[in-house]
Motif scaffolding. Structure first.
Motif, short mmCIF file in Angstrom:
data_model
loop_
_atom_site.label_atom_id
_atom_site.label_comp_id
_atom_site.label_asym_id
_atom_site.label_seq_id
_atom_site.Cartn_x
_atom_site.Cartn_y
_atom_site.Cartn_z
N TRP A 1 50.52 -7.97 34.69
CA TRP A 1 51.72 -7.68 35.46
C TRP A 1 52.96 -7.78 34.59
CZ3 TRP A 1 51.35 -5.58 40.11
CH2 TRP A 1 50.11 -5.68 40.75
N GLU A 2 53.88 -6.83 34.79
CA GLU A 2 55.11 -6.76 34.01
C GLU A 2 56.31 -6.71 34.97
OE1 GLU A 2 57.26 -3.51 31.11
OE2 GLU A 2 55.09 -3.47 31.29
N PHE A 3 57.30 -7.57 34.71
CA PHE A 3 58.52 -7.61 35.53
C PHE A 3 59.27 -6.29 35.37
CE2 PHE A 3 63.11 -8.47 35.70
CZ PHE A 3 63.22 -8.94 36.99
N VAL A 4 59.71 -5.69 36.50
CA VAL A 4 60.50 -4.46 36.46
C VAL A 4 61.96 -4.77 36.77
CG1 VAL A 4 60.81 -2.16 37.46
CG2 VAL A 4 58.51 -3.06 37.08
N ARG A 5 62.22 -5.32 37.97
CA ARG A 5 63.59 -5.65 38.34
C ARG A 5 63.63 -6.45 39.63
NH1 ARG A 5 65.60 -1.60 42.36
NH2 ARG A 5 67.67 -2.47 42.08
N LYS A 6 64.77 -7.04 39.89
CA LYS A 6 65.01 -7.72 41.16
C LYS A 6 65.45 -6.65 42.16
CE LYS A 6 67.26 -11.64 41.24
NZ LYS A 6 68.33 -12.66 41.29
N LEU A 7 64.77 -6.58 43.31
CA LEU A 7 65.12 -5.60 44.33
C LEU A 7 66.13 -6.13 45.32
CD1 LEU A 7 61.64 -4.03 45.16
CD2 LEU A 7 63.39 -3.15 43.62
N VAL A 8 65.99 -7.41 45.70
CA VAL A 8 66.87 -8.03 46.69
C VAL A 8 67.34 -9.36 46.16
CG1 VAL A 8 67.05 -8.93 49.05
CG2 VAL A 8 65.69 -6.87 48.60
N ALA B 1 58.45 -13.32 50.57
CA ALA B 1 57.02 -13.58 50.49
C ALA B 1 56.21 -12.41 51.03
CB ALA B 1 56.68 -14.85 51.27
N ASN B 2 55.40 -11.82 50.17
CA ASN B 2 54.44 -10.80 50.54
C ASN B 2 55.09 -9.56 51.17
OD1 ASN B 2 52.00 -9.61 50.77
ND2 ASN B 2 51.19 -10.99 52.32
N CYS B 3 55.67 -8.72 50.33
CA CYS B 3 56.29 -7.47 50.80
C CYS B 3 55.52 -6.27 50.26
CB CYS B 3 57.73 -7.38 50.31
SG CYS B 3 58.81 -8.68 50.92
N GLN B 4 55.62 -5.16 50.98
CA GLN B 4 55.01 -3.91 50.56
C GLN B 4 56.11 -2.88 50.35
OE1 GLN B 4 51.97 -2.41 53.17
NE2 GLN B 4 52.14 -0.35 52.37
N LEU B 5 56.06 -2.16 49.25
CA LEU B 5 57.02 -1.11 48.94
C LEU B 5 56.41 0.24 49.24
CD1 LEU B 5 59.73 -0.25 47.58
CD2 LEU B 5 58.49 -0.26 45.41
N SER B 6 57.13 1.08 49.96
CA SER B 6 56.64 2.43 50.25
C SER B 6 57.78 3.43 50.15
CB SER B 6 56.00 2.49 51.64
OG SER B 6 56.93 2.15 52.63
N LYS B 7 57.41 4.69 50.00
CA LYS B 7 58.39 5.77 49.92
C LYS B 7 58.20 6.69 51.11
CE LYS B 7 60.11 9.42 46.94
NZ LYS B 7 59.92 10.18 45.70
N HIS B 8 59.29 6.97 51.82
CA HIS B 8 59.23 7.85 52.97
C HIS B 8 59.06 9.29 52.47
CE1 HIS B 8 60.37 9.96 56.62
NE2 HIS B 8 60.19 8.82 57.26
N TYR C 1 63.21 4.60 49.98
CA TYR C 1 62.26 3.54 49.68
C TYR C 1 62.43 2.41 50.68
CZ TYR C 1 61.31 5.96 45.37
OH TYR C 1 60.93 6.91 44.46
N HIS C 2 61.30 1.84 51.11
CA HIS C 2 61.32 0.81 52.15
C HIS C 2 60.50 -0.40 51.70
CE1 HIS C 2 62.89 3.66 55.20
NE2 HIS C 2 62.32 4.53 54.37
N LEU C 3 61.04 -1.59 51.97
CA LEU C 3 60.32 -2.84 51.77
C LEU C 3 59.97 -3.39 53.14
CD1 LEU C 3 62.39 -4.72 49.05
CD2 LEU C 3 60.04 -3.94 48.85
N HIS C 4 58.70 -3.64 53.36
CA HIS C 4 58.20 -4.21 54.62
C HIS C 4 57.68 -5.60 54.27
CE1 HIS C 4 58.18 -0.05 56.14
NE2 HIS C 4 57.75 0.23 54.93
N CYS C 5 58.36 -6.62 54.72
CA CYS C 5 57.98 -7.99 54.36
C CYS C 5 57.23 -8.67 55.50
CB CYS C 5 59.21 -8.80 53.97
SG CYS C 5 60.05 -8.10 52.53
N LYS C 6 56.31 -9.54 55.12
CA LYS C 6 55.43 -10.21 56.07
C LYS C 6 56.21 -11.03 57.11
CE LYS C 6 51.17 -12.85 56.03
NZ LYS C 6 50.20 -13.52 55.18
N ARG D 1 58.72 -10.18 58.70
CA ARG D 1 59.41 -9.23 59.57
C ARG D 1 60.83 -8.89 59.09
NH1 ARG D 1 57.56 -11.11 65.59
NH2 ARG D 1 55.35 -10.74 65.26
N GLU D 2 61.03 -8.90 57.80
CA GLU D 2 62.29 -8.42 57.25
C GLU D 2 62.03 -7.07 56.60
OE1 GLU D 2 64.37 -11.14 54.78
OE2 GLU D 2 64.78 -12.49 56.42
N PHE D 3 62.98 -6.16 56.79
CA PHE D 3 62.84 -4.80 56.28
C PHE D 3 64.09 -4.42 55.49
CE2 PHE D 3 60.56 -5.29 60.25
CZ PHE D 3 59.29 -4.88 59.89
N TYR D 4 63.87 -3.71 54.38
CA TYR D 4 64.96 -3.28 53.51
C TYR D 4 64.76 -1.81 53.18
CZ TYR D 4 65.50 -8.29 52.76
OH TYR D 4 65.67 -9.64 52.94
#
Length: 79
Positions: free
Chosen positions: A24-31, A42-49, A55-60, A62-65
């Motif tokens: 694993w390689e660090f890319v960047r801080k998203l939030v 804790a435990n988020c999934q990144l997806s592209k619409h 781009y959407h972050l769906h976090c366990k 129940r926070e969404f970005y």
């Protein structure tokens, strides 16, 4: 350095070409979430619409970005 994991509540993006435990390689801080004491990222999934090209972050927890680009700023979507 505040751009690396260790800040509670922040969400980070890592990449891996093999998904191996030591690849694993660090890319960047998203939030950057410095005001919270909770582990918001804790435990988020990144997806592209596929249609809106966002781009959407769906976090366990129940926070969404959302962001208009992978390099852009991710904004929290109100509940």
């Amino acid at each position: 350095n505040s751009d690396y994991a260790g800040d509670i509540g922040d969400i980070y993006l890592y990449k891996s070409s093999t998904l191996g435990s030591n690849s694993w390689e660090f890319v960047r801080k998203l939030v950057d979430n410095p005001t919270t004491l909770l582990r918001t990222g804790a435990n988020c999934q990144l997806s592209k619409h596929p249609i809106n090209d966002t781009y959407h972050l769906h976090c366990k927890n129940r926070e969404f970005y959302m962001s208009k680009s992978i390099d852009g700023e991710f904004q929290k979507i109100p509940k």
